[in-house]
Motif scaffolding. Structure first.
Motif: not given
Length: 978
Positions: A895, A899-900, A902-903, A919-920, A922, A924-925, A975
């Protein structure tokens, strides 16, 4: 206790004061002095008070009225002396001395002047206890030292200068001050305990007939004693007691250093260790004296836990008590029950027991030692507060008794007038009120003394008397084998035969057979008590199996057996921990010094926080000489072992949850690494100098960081975890160090890395600090040990595999330069946050996970993927099987890599729990999936911790964690990693 109160002068002292004042005034009148009339009212009141209190001051005023006027005119009666002022005054007083008689006269007159000043300030509460003791001790130091140097010069003129046969250097006497003088604690009429030594044998040169150095210093020592001790028309300077020297009064007056070391090594007795705690060089050759004290330190402070010292102190106290009773000295506030000596014994018991390892206890002043006992957790703060207040009260009372006539006494007076004077000095309205307060403090001191020193078998410890007596016949082989096994079964052992076999095995072991008589007596006293404690605790078979290796390990260092015999609480805590964990039992058996940690229950179950850990280790190492590498390494290892045990104990007791256990173990590693880095830096710099930077400046601190990967990077250390480390620096290969043996800066940091690994992994008596794995550095085992920032970035950008970027997710600075750490974080962010092909990333992560599962997972269930993996007969590998710890770690790493970019907030933390929270946040999960992963991860790790403490493999039955495993596997598939 605060300073005693000032109270109005009682009527029964008026006549005494009037007579003393009239005598003083008449002496002034005879000398034509009128200065007294100009004194302010406060000084007149102080004079009245001191004349009521002290015949000595009254007599000195009558003999030499001018002396008191001069003290008043100088302001010394109302102010403290500045540092060195007393010594300077005495030097002036001795400047014109032409003979030994002149020397004696000047020393005594100056002493009487200072004694009058000190009593004046003490009685009038212008000085506290610390100042009074310090002034008296500095007076003694200056008197001894200046008298010595005056006499030495004249002795050399007469007999030649003593020269060392080996060094060829002139020799000086070393005068050790013992007891209260050594600790700057002299009382108002104390004698001084001295020991004379000189560095080496030889003979004098420069005179017609040479003398052996021994004879030279014997003559000099005799003259020095006479100059101080002889009573003349002017009194004396200090009473000198030489009985603490080797062989006491029957031994030579002076000793060479070699003879001193040999005596204490071969014949030194326990009471001499006790006396040597406070030894200080008070006169003569200070530099050589420091060498002598370093030579004698191993005799005083044993490197191992020395609980047998308490037996010696107890014996000494019993002898003192017998003497007190024989001579009718129960009213002695020093030697009687609850007296000054009992407070000293309490402090020095802890110093002798623990001082070899805890250097903070290697100090002389009693009140500072007491404060350390509270600060380090050896005694509860309320106990130390009572001991401190009681001691101060007793010392003030001691000074009151001695101020009257400058007489060395600690006996309570029986005359009405003296009682009235003592009560007045102490600020009490009458004798009975003083006695009541004295009885209270003596009672409190004696109570605490009995808690520390009292024999467990005496009346104060009667609840322990006879414990284990029923096991004496069995241990002493007075029973047949069948009877012994029957007793074991009757008491609660499940397998009497196996238990008896283990006990016999201990008795016949080589360690026990080789024990000396005293050690065997201690073992014979301890084993019945241990067997009784095992039965009372429950599950004695398990305890016997786990504890007998410890008993065998400490058989020849039987002070540990004394520790457990003396401290039933420590024994109970040992049983509890060993019953709960074979890992703990094994640690204590391998490193018996950990038994020390069991003495303090509060400290055992309350490991310190990160800041306290760092400060404690730094302080501990600063007390060790910089060039004593062996002691530094032992201190680091003992620190790690002790705090590791405290964390394990807290985990077993349930006071630390899993996440906190890992936090503490990680903080412990960080504190150690920070100090190891500093030690390594110093050692490499001593050889090669400091690295130069590209701008030409010299790096006074390392431009270097220790990066932690894996468990230590993710703040998830376990009790036996190794450290995954990478070394990164900002050194320049084009610059050299500034030392005598220069090397380029890059090579310097490589050697620094080698030194760090050595300090961490070297095997000493206390084992290694950590196992270190450096395979995650650029290019693995074939790469440079320490990488420059530029090389590290090049490798990560162009050569690193995806799994190495996954590892980088959990990488963080553990120790070293903040500036280099900032640049490292920037590189890490760029590498982890770069644009990636999502499909290719999923494929690479999935393939790597499958390889690991195939190689490391449960073979019988295809790494937990087979349907039967959930059956009770199967096993579930918590880490490597499908749905386990590594699946969660890989998902988190995937993850971050995906995704880092963008986040970037996902890069803030390196631990899985907080990355999952990111992750929560953002989106994403899903929150429910994040909760599932977090709870599963914590549950798996908690189970793994429990298994590690039981020394079991990290697997559970296949019927465990069904919901968690299926949830993790579902999210893995969702995923796209399957």
């Amino acid at each position: 206790m605060s300073l005693p109160s000032l109270i109005a002068q009682p009527a029964e002292l008026h006549a005494l004061v009037d007579h003393a004042r009239q005598t003083f005034q008449s002496r002034l009148d005879e000398a034509g002095q009128r200065d007294l009339a100009a004194w302010p009212p406060a000084r007149h009141a102080a004079l009245e008070r001191v004349l009521a209190a002290s015949d000595f001051v009254a007599e000195q005023a009558a003999r030499d009225a001018q002396m008191l006027l001069e003290l008043a005119a100088s302001g010394e009666l109302e102010r403290s002396l500045a540092a060195g002022e007393l010594r300077g005054q005495l030097e002036q007083a001795l400047a014109g001395c032409a003979s030994e008689d002149d020397l004696a006269r000047s020393l005594r007159r100056y002493r009487n002047r200072q004694q009058a000043r000190i009593i004046w300030r003490d009685v009038n509460r212008l000085a506290d206890l610390a100042e009074t003791c310090r002034d008296l001790s500095e007076l003694a130091d200056a008197s001894i030292d200046q008298a010595y140097h005056w006499l030495y010069a004249r002795q050399c003129a007469q007999s030649g200068t003593p020269i060392g046969a080996r060094s060829g250097e002139p020799q000086h006497l070393v005068v050790l001050g013992m007891g209260k003088l050594g600790a700057f604690e002299l009382n108002l009429s104390s004698d001084i305990d001295l020991i004379f030594a000189y560095p080496e044998g030889g003979e004098t040169t420069g005179a017609r007939r040479s003398l052996d150095n021994q004879e030279f210093f014997t003559r000099l020592g005799q003259k020095l004693i006479k100059a101080l001790d002889a009573v003349t028309a002017d009194g004396f300077v200090f009473r000198v007691d030489m009985r603490l020297r080797p062989y006491g009064s029957s031994g030579p007056l002076v000793y060479s250093f070699n003879a001193m070391e040999q005596y204490y090594q071969d014949q030194g007795r326990d009471w001499e260790r006790y006396a040597m705690i406070k030894a200080r060089v008070v006169a003569g050759d200070q530099a050589s004296g420091a060498q002598l004290q370093q030579m004698l330190r191993p005799f005083v402070y044993r490197r191992y836990l020395d609980f047998s010292a308490i037996e010696a102190l107890r014996t000494m106290k019993q002898l003192i008590q017998q003497e007190v009773r024989r001579k009718g000295m129960t009213e002695n506030i020093k030697l009687g029950a609850g007296g000054i000596r009992e407070v000293e014994f309490i402090a020095q018991a802890f110093q002798l027991i623990h001082g070899g390892r805890d250097l903070s206890l290697q100090q002389r002043p009693l009140l500072k030692v007491l404060a350390t006992l509270a600060g380090q957790g050896y005694l509860p703060t309320p106990v130390v507060d009572e001991l401190t207040a009681g001691y101060r009260f007793l010392r003030y009372l001691e000074h009151a008794l001695q101020a009257i006539a400058d007489r060395q006494t600690q006996m309570l007076p029986d005359g009405e007038l003296e009682r009235a004077r003592v009560a007045f000095i102490m600020g009490f309205p009458g004798w009975n009120a003083l006695l009541d307060r004295l009885a209270y403090w003596r009672g409190r001191v004696d109570f605490h003394f009995r808690q520390v020193i009292a024999d467990p078998e005496d009346e104060a410890g009667a609840n322990l008397a006879g414990v284990g007596d029923e096991w004496l016949p069995l241990w002493q082989n007075a029973l047949e084998a069948d009877a012994a096994q029957h007793q074991l079964v009757e008491a609660g052992f499940a397998d009497g035969a196996a238990a008896w076999q283990r006990i016999e095995g201990l008795q016949h072991s080589s360690s026990v057979r080789a024990m000396q008589r005293l050690s065997r007596e201690r073992l014979d006293a301890f084993m019945p008590r241990l067997l009784a404690a095992m039965v009372a605790h429950g599950n004695p078979d398990l305890l016997l199996e786990r504890l007998l290796p410890l008993v065998e390990a400490v058989a020849r260092r039987s002070a540990y057996l004394v520790l457990l015999s003396e401290n039933p609480g420590a024994l109970e805590r040992l049983l509890t921990l060993c019953a709960a964990s074979p890992w703990v039992a094994e640690q204590i058996a391998r490193f018996p010094l950990l038994l020390d940690e069991l003495l303090n229950e509060g400290r055992l179950y309350s490991p310190p926080g990160k800041a306290e850990l760092t400060a404690e280790l730094r302080e501990r190492l600063t007390r060790i000489p910089e060039d004593d590498l062996e002691q530094q390494m032992e201190a680091l290892r003992h620190f790690k072992l002790a705090h590791g045990l405290r964390v394990a104990a807290s985990e077993i007791a349930g006071s630390l949850p899993l996440m906190k256990v890992s936090d503490y173990l990680t903080w412990l590693a960080e504190a150690i690494l920070e100090q190891v880095l500093q030690l390594g830096w110093r050692q490499v710099a001593q050889r090669h100098g400091y690295p130069r930077r590209a701008d030409g400046s010299v790096a006074s601190e390392p431009d270097f960081i220790i990066v932690g990967y894996g468990k230590v990077g993710g703040i998830e250390l376990g009790h036996s975890s190794d450290l995954d480390l990478v070394f990164v620096h900002s050194g320049d290969q084009q610059t050299e160090t500034d030392g005598a043996k220069p090397i380029d800066s890059a090579q310097f940091y490589t050697r620094l890395g080698q030194r760090i690994i050595h300090l961490l992994t070297a095997q000493t008596a206390s084992g290694a600090l950590y196992e270190v794995d450096m395979r995650l550095r650029p290019s693995g085992v074939s790469g440079l040990l320490a990488s420059s920032l530029a090389a590290f970035e090049r490798y990560q950008e162009s050569e690193a595999w995806t799994w190495e970027h996954q590892a980088l997710v959990r990488a963080r600075k553990l120790a070293g330069s903040d500036a280099v750490a900032t640049q490292f974080e920037q590189i890490r962010a760029r590498v982890l946050g770069r644009e990636r092909d999502g499909a290719a990333l999923r494929a690479e992560v999935g393939e790597m996970r499958a390889k690991m599962r195939d190689n490391l997972g449960s073979k019988s269930t295809l790494g937990g993927t087979a349907p039967e993996a959930f059956d009770a007969a199967a096993t579930f590998n918590l880490k490597h099987d499908a749905g386990g710890i590594v699946d969660i770690e890989f998902m988190v790493q995937y993850a971050v890599l995906a995704w880092s970019r963008q986040y970037p907030e996902l890069l803030r933390f390196t631990d899985n729990i907080r990355i999952l929270e990111g992750l929560e946040q953002a989106g994403l999960i899903a929150s429910s999936d994040v909760r599932l992963l977090q709870e599963a991860y914590k549950a798996y790790r908690a189970a793994a911790h429990r298994l590690a403490l039981q020394k079991q493999a990290g697997s559970v039955g296949g019927d465990h964690f069904h919901e968690e495993r299926r949830g993790v596997m579902r999210i893995w598939r969702e995923l796209g990693l399957a």
